[in-house]
Design a protein around this motif. Structure first.
Motif, PDB file in Angstrom:
ATOM      1  N   HIS A  12      61.780 -36.511  40.572  1.00  0.00           N
ATOM      2  CA  HIS A  12      61.267 -36.809  41.919  1.00  0.00           C
ATOM      3  C   HIS A  12      61.670 -35.740  42.932  1.00  0.00           C
ATOM      4  N   LEU A  13      62.641 -34.888  42.591  1.00  0.00           N
ATOM      5  CA  LEU A  13      63.022 -33.796  43.499  1.00  0.00           C
ATOM      6  C   LEU A  13      62.386 -32.477  43.068  1.00  0.00           C
ATOM      7  N   GLY A  14      61.485 -32.547  42.098  1.00  0.00           N
ATOM      8  CA  GLY A  14      60.803 -31.332  41.635  1.00  0.00           C
ATOM      9  C   GLY A  14      61.758 -30.342  40.985  1.00  0.00           C
ATOM     10  N   GLN A  15      62.784 -30.876  40.310  1.00  0.00           N
ATOM     11  CA  GLN A  15      63.777 -29.959  39.740  1.00  0.00           C
ATOM     12  C   GLN A  15      63.332 -29.362  38.406  1.00  0.00           C
ATOM     13  N   HIS A  16      63.077 -28.064  38.433  1.00  0.00           N
ATOM     14  CA  HIS A  16      62.820 -27.278  37.227  1.00  0.00           C
ATOM     15  C   HIS A  16      63.694 -26.038  37.372  1.00  0.00           C
ATOM     16  N   PHE A  17      64.762 -25.995  36.619  1.00  0.00           N
ATOM     17  CA  PHE A  17      65.721 -24.911  36.801  1.00  0.00           C
ATOM     18  C   PHE A  17      65.276 -23.662  36.051  1.00  0.00           C
ATOM     19  N   LEU A  18      65.269 -22.561  36.776  1.00  0.00           N
ATOM     20  CA  LEU A  18      64.859 -21.277  36.201  1.00  0.00           C
ATOM     21  C   LEU A  18      65.984 -20.760  35.309  1.00  0.00           C
ATOM     22  N   GLU A  19      65.620 -20.348  34.093  1.00  0.00           N
ATOM     23  CA  GLU A  19      66.664 -19.885  33.175  1.00  0.00           C
ATOM     24  C   GLU A  19      66.549 -18.397  32.863  1.00  0.00           C
ATOM     25  N   ILE A  42      65.793 -22.226  50.003  1.00  0.00           N
ATOM     26  CA  ILE A  42      65.461 -23.658  49.922  1.00  0.00           C
ATOM     27  C   ILE A  42      65.596 -24.106  48.465  1.00  0.00           C
ATOM     28  N   GLY A  43      66.339 -25.172  48.240  1.00  0.00           N
ATOM     29  CA  GLY A  43      66.439 -25.753  46.899  1.00  0.00           C
ATOM     30  C   GLY A  43      67.112 -24.845  45.886  1.00  0.00           C
ATOM     31  N   PRO A  44      68.377 -24.460  46.121  1.00  0.00           N
ATOM     32  CA  PRO A  44      69.060 -23.534  45.205  1.00  0.00           C
ATOM     33  C   PRO A  44      69.387 -24.123  43.834  1.00  0.00           C
ATOM     34  N   GLY A  45      69.416 -25.450  43.728  1.00  0.00           N
ATOM     35  CA  GLY A  45      69.739 -26.049  42.422  1.00  0.00           C
ATOM     36  C   GLY A  45      71.094 -25.584  41.947  1.00  0.00           C
ATOM     37  N   MET A  46      71.134 -24.952  40.778  1.00  0.00           N
ATOM     38  CA  MET A  46      72.405 -24.451  40.249  1.00  0.00           C
ATOM     39  C   MET A  46      72.658 -22.990  40.618  1.00  0.00           C
ATOM     40  N   GLY A  47      71.849 -22.457  41.520  1.00  0.00           N
ATOM     41  CA  GLY A  47      72.171 -21.158  42.110  1.00  0.00           C
ATOM     42  C   GLY A  47      71.721 -19.928  41.343  1.00  0.00           C
ATOM     43  N   VAL A  48      70.749 -20.083  40.460  1.00  0.00           N
ATOM     44  CA  VAL A  48      70.330 -18.922  39.658  1.00  0.00           C
ATOM     45  C   VAL A  48      69.843 -17.764  40.544  1.00  0.00           C
ATOM     46  N   LEU A  49      69.157 -18.107  41.615  1.00  0.00           N
ATOM     47  CA  LEU A  49      68.651 -17.090  42.546  1.00  0.00           C
ATOM     48  C   LEU A  49      69.731 -16.729  43.575  1.00  0.00           C
ATOM     49  N   ILE A  63      69.896 -24.564  51.545  1.00  0.00           N
ATOM     50  CA  ILE A  63      69.682 -25.963  51.931  1.00  0.00           C
ATOM     51  C   ILE A  63      69.196 -26.719  50.697  1.00  0.00           C
ATOM     52  N   GLU A  64      69.939 -27.753  50.342  1.00  0.00           N
ATOM     53  CA  GLU A  64      69.680 -28.476  49.085  1.00  0.00           C
ATOM     54  C   GLU A  64      69.849 -29.978  49.334  1.00  0.00           C
ATOM     55  N   ILE A  65      68.886 -30.740  48.883  1.00  0.00           N
ATOM     56  CA  ILE A  65      68.870 -32.182  49.153  1.00  0.00           C
ATOM     57  C   ILE A  65      69.691 -32.971  48.121  1.00  0.00           C
ATOM     58  N   ASP A  66      69.895 -32.383  46.944  1.00  0.00           N
ATOM     59  CA  ASP A  66      70.509 -33.110  45.830  1.00  0.00           C
ATOM     60  C   ASP A  66      72.034 -32.978  45.820  1.00  0.00           C
ATOM     61  N   LYS A  87      70.887 -31.134  53.031  1.00  0.00           N
ATOM     62  CA  LYS A  87      69.866 -31.797  53.858  1.00  0.00           C
ATOM     63  C   LYS A  87      68.488 -31.622  53.229  1.00  0.00           C
ATOM     64  N   ASP A  88      67.539 -32.356  53.781  1.00  0.00           N
ATOM     65  CA  ASP A  88      66.129 -32.200  53.448  1.00  0.00           C
ATOM     66  C   ASP A  88      65.573 -31.069  54.314  1.00  0.00           C
ATOM     67  N   PHE A  89      65.111 -30.013  53.684  1.00  0.00           N
ATOM     68  CA  PHE A  89      64.583 -28.868  54.446  1.00  0.00           C
ATOM     69  C   PHE A  89      63.527 -29.291  55.453  1.00  0.00           C
ATOM     70  N   LEU A  90      62.694 -30.236  55.056  1.00  0.00           N
ATOM     71  CA  LEU A  90      61.572 -30.608  55.920  1.00  0.00           C
ATOM     72  C   LEU A  90      62.036 -31.319  57.187  1.00  0.00           C
ATOM     73  N   GLY A 107      63.000 -18.894  47.794  1.00  0.00           N
ATOM     74  CA  GLY A 107      63.320 -20.009  46.909  1.00  0.00           C
ATOM     75  C   GLY A 107      62.401 -20.095  45.706  1.00  0.00           C
ATOM     76  N   ASN A 108      62.897 -20.824  44.732  1.00  0.00           N
ATOM     77  CA  ASN A 108      62.027 -21.348  43.685  1.00  0.00           C
ATOM     78  C   ASN A 108      61.800 -22.772  44.160  1.00  0.00           C
ATOM     79  N   PHE A 109      60.708 -22.952  44.859  1.00  0.00           N
ATOM     80  CA  PHE A 109      60.538 -24.136  45.695  1.00  0.00           C
ATOM     81  C   PHE A 109      60.237 -25.394  44.884  1.00  0.00           C
ATOM     82  N   PRO A 110      60.611 -26.569  45.450  1.00  0.00           N
ATOM     83  CA  PRO A 110      60.163 -27.817  44.846  1.00  0.00           C
ATOM     84  C   PRO A 110      58.659 -27.937  45.082  1.00  0.00           C
ATOM     85  N   TYR A 111      57.876 -27.967  43.981  1.00  0.00           N
ATOM     86  CA  TYR A 111      56.420 -27.845  44.115  1.00  0.00           C
ATOM     87  C   TYR A 111      55.777 -29.043  44.802  1.00  0.00           C
TER      88      TYR A 111
HETATM   89  N1  SAH Z   1      66.221 -22.713  42.715  1.00  0.00           N
HETATM   90  C1  SAH Z   1      66.613 -23.479  41.544  1.00  0.00           C
HETATM   91  C2  SAH Z   1      66.053 -24.898  41.545  1.00  0.00           C
HETATM   92  C3  SAH Z   1      64.569 -25.020  41.676  1.00  0.00           C
HETATM   93  S1  SAH Z   1      64.016 -26.686  41.536  1.00  0.00           S
HETATM   94  C4  SAH Z   1      66.194 -22.735  40.292  1.00  0.00           C
HETATM   95  O1  SAH Z   1      65.362 -21.837  40.379  1.00  0.00           O
HETATM   96  O2  SAH Z   1      66.677 -23.053  39.206  1.00  0.00           O
HETATM   97  C5  SAH Z   1      63.785 -27.147  43.231  1.00  0.00           C
HETATM   98  C6  SAH Z   1      65.073 -27.487  43.978  1.00  0.00           C
HETATM   99  O3  SAH Z   1      64.722 -27.952  45.295  1.00  0.00           O
HETATM  100  C7  SAH Z   1      65.920 -28.591  43.358  1.00  0.00           C
HETATM  101  O4  SAH Z   1      67.256 -28.179  43.283  1.00  0.00           O
HETATM  102  C8  SAH Z   1      65.771 -29.783  44.324  1.00  0.00           C
HETATM  103  O5  SAH Z   1      66.892 -30.623  44.375  1.00  0.00           O
HETATM  104  C9  SAH Z   1      65.543 -29.074  45.640  1.00  0.00           C
HETATM  105  N2  SAH Z   1      64.817 -29.857  46.660  1.00  0.00           N
HETATM  106  C10 SAH Z   1      63.799 -30.734  46.455  1.00  0.00           C
HETATM  107  N3  SAH Z   1      63.343 -31.211  47.625  1.00  0.00           N
HETATM  108  C11 SAH Z   1      64.102 -30.627  48.611  1.00  0.00           C
HETATM  109  C12 SAH Z   1      64.112 -30.734  50.050  1.00  0.00           C
HETATM  110  N4  SAH Z   1      63.263 -31.526  50.691  1.00  0.00           N
HETATM  111  N5  SAH Z   1      65.017 -30.003  50.737  1.00  0.00           N
HETATM  112  C13 SAH Z   1      65.898 -29.186  50.076  1.00  0.00           C
HETATM  113  N6  SAH Z   1      65.918 -29.048  48.730  1.00  0.00           N
HETATM  114  C14 SAH Z   1      65.039 -29.764  48.004  1.00  0.00           C
END
Ligand code: SAH
Length: 262
Positions: A12-19, A42-49, A63-66, A87-90, A107-111
């Motif tokens: 639900h958070l659009g998490q697809h981590f780039l490897e 936006i959405g760094p996840g585990m910080g790959v970028l 800025i990361e919501i999770d 926080k929620d970026f939006l 970012g690798n944005f949440p789609y």
């Molecule tokens: N950048 C990482 C993760 C990409 S997945 C990588 O490339 O591996 C998208 C990320 O956006 C997830 O970590 C998710 O938790 C975060 N995310 C989703 N909705 C968000 C929001 N509204 N504000 C901030 N981060 C959000």
């Protein structure tokens, strides 16, 4: 790549981590870093970028919501700790961090919130000289498309009025964990030197959005709600469909409407 204590992906958070590290580096390297110092990921996840951004001569905020991702980042990127915003970026007021300073967005944005991310960027365009990152391929292509293309629409016109948009490269699902169902695409937006439009900018947004609500109709039909004069509607531009108009023609159209309704 750390193999332990990884964040469990949440759909639900659009998490697809780039490897793929080299793709992460290519995205980080796409920013020119000219004329600004601050970057917001936006959405760094585990910080790959993030880790490639931290190597650069910039101040990186994320800025990361999770909560789980935020914990992971705090534990693994000690020098980032006071620039992690949970926080929620939006919903977050970016002036709280940047005040009136310029910053880039990356970012690798949440789609699932792609368009909203872009709209918020456009609202803050006076502070955002560059924007780079990964979207669903189809969305990235649409943002960069030109008039006459089937996918040309609101996102294309509004973005390209203020930014030069370049589609950089396609990324396959296989380099993500878990893999998304679609291809991804990386794009780069560079703000135009002159990004102030020679027409009412609010009206421009309205004209573009209203025009494309009925993309198969002529502008004469789709812009009815503006109550334009018959004289103006006789102009040949109103015989066109929105997808045929270039960005500069949309600006011209807005100026014509502006004169007509005032
Ligand atoms: N950048 C990482 C993760 C990409 S997945 C990588 O490339 O591996 C998208 C990320 O956006 C997830 O970590 C998710 O938790 C975060 N995310 C989703 N909705 C968000 C929001 N509204 N504000 C901030 N981060 C959000």
């Amino acid at each position: 790549m750390a193999n332990h204590n990884q964040v469990k992906a949440k759909k639900h958070l659009g998490q697809h981590f780039l490897e793929d590290e080299s793709i992460a580096q290519d995205i980080a390297d796409s920013l020119s870093l000219e004329g600004y110092k601050d970057v917001l990921e936006i959405g760094p996840g585990m910080g790959v970028l993030t880790k490639y951004l931290l190597k650069k001569n910039t101040t990186t905020y994320v800025i990361e919501i999770d909560t789980e991702s935020v914990e992971y980042l705090k534990n693994n990127y000690l020098n980032l700790a006071d620039r992690i915003i949970e926080k929620d970026f939006l919903k977050y007021d970016l002036n709280l961090i940047f005040k009136d300073k310029s910053f880039a967005i990356i970012g690798n944005f949440p789609y699932n919130i792609s368009s909203q991310i872009l709209f918020k960027t456009l609202e803050l365009r006076h502070q955002i000289p560059e924007f780079s990152g990964m979207f669903q391929k189809e969305v990235a292509k649409r943002i960069c498309s030109k008039e006459g293309s089937k996918v040309y629409g609101i996102l294309s016109v509004l973005t390209q009025a203020f930014y030069d948009a370049e589609y950089l490269f396609t990324v396959p699902p296989t380099v993500f964990n878990p893999p998304p169902k679609v291809d991804s695409g990386v794009l780069l937006l560079k703000r135009k030197a002159d990004f102030k439009l020679p027409c009412d900018e609010k009206l421009f947004f309205r004209v573009v959005k209203t025009g494309f609500q009925q993309r198969r109709k002529t502008l004469r039909n789709s812009l009815k709600t503006f109550n334009l004069s018959d004289n103006l509607k006789a102009n040949t531009i109103f015989g066109q469909r929105p997808e045929q108009l270039s960005v500069s023609q949309f600006i011209e159209l807005t100026s014509l409407i502006e004169n007509d309704i005032n």
